[in-house]
Design an enzyme around this catalytic site. Structure first.
Site, mmCIF file in Angstrom:
data_model
loop_
_atom_site.group_PDB
_atom_site.id
_atom_site.type_symbol
_atom_site.label_atom_id
_atom_site.label_comp_id
_atom_site.label_asym_id
_atom_site.label_seq_id
_atom_site.Cartn_x
_atom_site.Cartn_y
_atom_site.Cartn_z
ATOM 1 N N SER A 49 7.991 -24.868 86.297
ATOM 2 C CA SER A 49 8.496 -26.238 86.324
ATOM 3 C C SER A 49 10.015 -26.158 86.209
ATOM 4 C CB SER A 49 7.903 -27.002 85.139
ATOM 5 O OG SER A 49 8.508 -28.269 85.026
ATOM 6 N N LYS A 78 7.275 -26.490 90.761
ATOM 7 C CA LYS A 78 7.282 -27.933 90.424
ATOM 8 C C LYS A 78 8.717 -28.347 90.192
ATOM 9 C CE LYS A 78 6.016 -30.355 86.160
ATOM 10 N NZ LYS A 78 4.918 -30.606 85.195
ATOM 11 N N LYS A 99 11.308 -31.338 88.943
ATOM 12 C CA LYS A 99 11.471 -32.617 88.270
ATOM 13 C C LYS A 99 12.252 -33.538 89.197
ATOM 14 C CE LYS A 99 9.491 -31.771 84.335
ATOM 15 N NZ LYS A 99 8.407 -32.586 83.779
ATOM 16 N N ASP A 159 7.431 -33.920 89.646
ATOM 17 C CA ASP A 159 7.073 -34.635 88.409
ATOM 18 C C ASP A 159 8.190 -35.613 88.074
ATOM 19 O OD1 ASP A 159 6.172 -35.499 85.958
ATOM 20 O OD2 ASP A 159 6.219 -33.529 84.980
ATOM 21 N N GLU A 161 3.452 -36.078 90.232
ATOM 22 C CA GLU A 161 3.001 -36.243 88.846
ATOM 23 C C GLU A 161 3.693 -37.428 88.186
ATOM 24 O OE1 GLU A 161 3.384 -32.493 86.836
ATOM 25 O OE2 GLU A 161 3.129 -33.373 84.844
ATOM 26 N N ASP A 219 -0.190 -37.478 83.994
ATOM 27 C CA ASP A 219 0.117 -36.651 82.826
ATOM 28 C C ASP A 219 0.185 -37.593 81.616
ATOM 29 O OD1 ASP A 219 1.380 -35.217 80.797
ATOM 30 O OD2 ASP A 219 3.006 -34.434 82.005
ATOM 31 N N LYS A 232 -3.032 -31.500 79.108
ATOM 32 C CA LYS A 232 -2.236 -30.856 78.053
ATOM 33 C C LYS A 232 -3.039 -30.953 76.770
ATOM 34 C CE LYS A 232 2.339 -31.655 79.956
ATOM 35 N NZ LYS A 232 3.462 -32.612 80.016
ATOM 36 N N GLY A 265 2.411 -28.017 80.488
ATOM 37 C CA GLY A 265 3.099 -27.281 79.426
ATOM 38 C C GLY A 265 4.042 -28.175 78.651
HETATM 39 O O1 SMG Z 1 6.087 -25.703 79.447
HETATM 40 O O2 SMG Z 1 6.908 -25.144 81.404
HETATM 41 C C1 SMG Z 1 6.705 -25.948 80.486
HETATM 42 C C2 SMG Z 1 7.231 -27.340 80.696
HETATM 43 C C3 SMG Z 1 6.518 -27.997 81.806
HETATM 44 O O3 SMG Z 1 7.607 -29.752 82.949
HETATM 45 C C4 SMG Z 1 6.960 -29.422 81.977
HETATM 46 N N1 SMG Z 1 6.585 -30.284 81.038
HETATM 47 O O4 SMG Z 1 6.068 -33.695 81.944
HETATM 48 O O5 SMG Z 1 4.989 -31.949 82.480
HETATM 49 C C5 SMG Z 1 5.922 -32.481 81.884
HETATM 50 C C6 SMG Z 1 6.939 -31.686 81.086
HETATM 51 C C7 SMG Z 1 7.056 -32.196 79.698
HETATM 52 C C8 SMG Z 1 8.001 -31.409 78.849
HETATM 53 S S1 SMG Z 1 9.623 -31.941 78.904
HETATM 54 C C9 SMG Z 1 9.625 -33.126 77.609
HETATM 55 MG MG MG Z 2 4.560 -33.986 83.481
#
Ligand code: SMG
Ligand code: MG
Length: 369
Positions: A136, A162, A164, A189, A214, A239, A263, A291
């Site tokens: 991510s 992935k 953001k 995401d 996402e 999510d 999660k 994650g």
């Molecule tokens: O653990 O690699 C990881 C993070 C993956 O992008 C990730 N998590 O919305 O899925 C999500 C984010 C939440 C964490 S940032 C607050």
């Molecule tokens: Mg997410």
């Protein structure tokens, strides 16, 4: 099983690289480690993987500390339970606070599995022996920086990317990434950054062959997502909106999404994570493991739950070296050719290194003699 002592440790580890999403920016992660000692001599570890700020979900690490110390730990201490269903019943009247619950429940699963000498994955009913991983990638200042990171992780063997996204860092960025990497499995995401007013922007993402989009809309919505999913050919994946198997059932029955990110912490523990998995499996809906920048304890739990058969999409469980210079457990959980082995030892199958935990500890608390 009877838990006779519960120890909480607040631990802070710097991240290897700053991580920015539409909702927060992080350069270190502070999670609560939960250690339980059972009357029969088994010890278990859990991780409460809640952010320090209420920008991803309403809980924070300090609300988790409050709920664990005042409600969950006192409710579980000294009480007999034989199954995790019975354990969860001890604190069932605590509403919400899923991240806090997940930390305690994980430690109890670990103790239970260790007391039986079995791996946690086996106890959950898992069948996979290795978990295919993606990465991510946060929002960067320049798209070239993102290219460099994608090159690095593809070279390391990771099997999906992935990105953001947020208003101003969406269609153009995804277009440029797709042009440069035409065949890479790619998903995005939004962490709730859009509303139905942005439907034109979001439908433009259909052009890029994404695996999924996402959580485009509000963290507490499943209704507007129905309208959005109907307008998109790309699957929506929820999510933030899914806190339980019931939420998953309702979202799927309404048509709010076609994929769910599971999660462990967001749904209140491994037991509920398995229930979400089962609801999705019964409907032929694929899931994958999300994650929260877990340390090795939470990461091992993520691997265990991902061994269930319907975790059929690559997860966000990257090797711990993507996040931390030195993790808190041995052996370290690392990816080889984009996959991580499910630990085979008893319980979580990793051993927390107490000296490292002490070195990074911010605060501790104990209940029981
Ligand atoms: O653990 O690699 C990881 C993070 C993956 O992008 C990730 N998590 O919305 O899925 C999500 C984010 C939440 C964490 S940032 C607050
Ligand atoms: Mg997410």
């Amino acid at each position: 099983m009877r838990i006779e002592r519960i120890t909480l440790t607040l631990v802070r580890l710097p991240l290897v690289r700053t991580f920015r999403t539409s909702s927060s920016t992080k350069d270190a992660i502070t999670h609560i480690l939960v250690r339980v000692e059972d009357a029969g001599g088994a010890t278990g570890w859990g991780e409460c993987a809640c952010p320090v700020d209420p920008y991803y979900c309403p809980e924070t690490v300090e609300t988790c500390w409050h709920i664990l110390t005042n409600f969950l730990a006192p409710a579980a201490l000294g009480r007999d339970w034989a199954t995790v269903d019975e354990l969860v019943a001890l604190y069932a009247r605590v509403k919400g606070n899923n991240f806090a619950k997940a930390g305690l429940e994980m430690a109890c699963w670990d103790a239970l599995a260790r007391s039986q000498g079995r791996p946690l994955a086996a106890l959950l009913g898992g069948t996979r022996t290795e978990i295919v991983s993606g990465v991510s990638l946060g929002i960067e200042r320049e798209v070239e920086t993102l290219f460099g990171l994608i090159d690095q992780y593809l070279d390391e063997g990771y099997r999906r990317i992935k990105l953001k996204i947020a208003p101003g860092w969406d269609v153009d960025v995804v277009r440029r990434v797709r042009e440069r990497y035409p065949d890479v499995p790619l998903q995005v995401d939004a962490n709730s950054a859009y509303t139905l007013d942005d439907i034109e922007t979001l439908t433009q993402l259909d052009a890029f062959g994404l695996l999924l989009i996402e959580q485009p809309l509000a963290h507490d919505d499943i209704i507007d997502h129905v309208r959005l999913q109907a307008a998109l050919s790309t699957p929506v994946c929820l999510d933030e909106s899914i806190h339980s198997a019931d939420d998953a059932r309702k979202a799927l029955d309404l048509g709010a999404c076609r994929v769910i990110n599971i999660k462990v912490s967001r749904v209140g523990g491994l037991r509920e994570a398995k229930r979400v998995h089962d609801v999705c499996a019964a409907r032929g809906v694929p899931v994958w493991c999300g994650g929260m920048h877990e340390f090795g304890i939470g990461r091992a739990a993520n691997l265990a739950v991902s061994s269930l058969p319907n975790f059929s999409l690559p997860g966000d469980i990257s090797g711990s070296d993507k996040y931390y210079r030195e993790d808190l457990v041995e052996p370290p959980l690392l990816a080889t050719r984009g996959a991580i082995a499910v630990p085979l030892g008893p319980g979580l199958g990793v051993e927390p290194v107490e000296g490292r935990i002490e070195r990074h500890a911010v605060r501790t608390w104990k209940l029981g003699d």
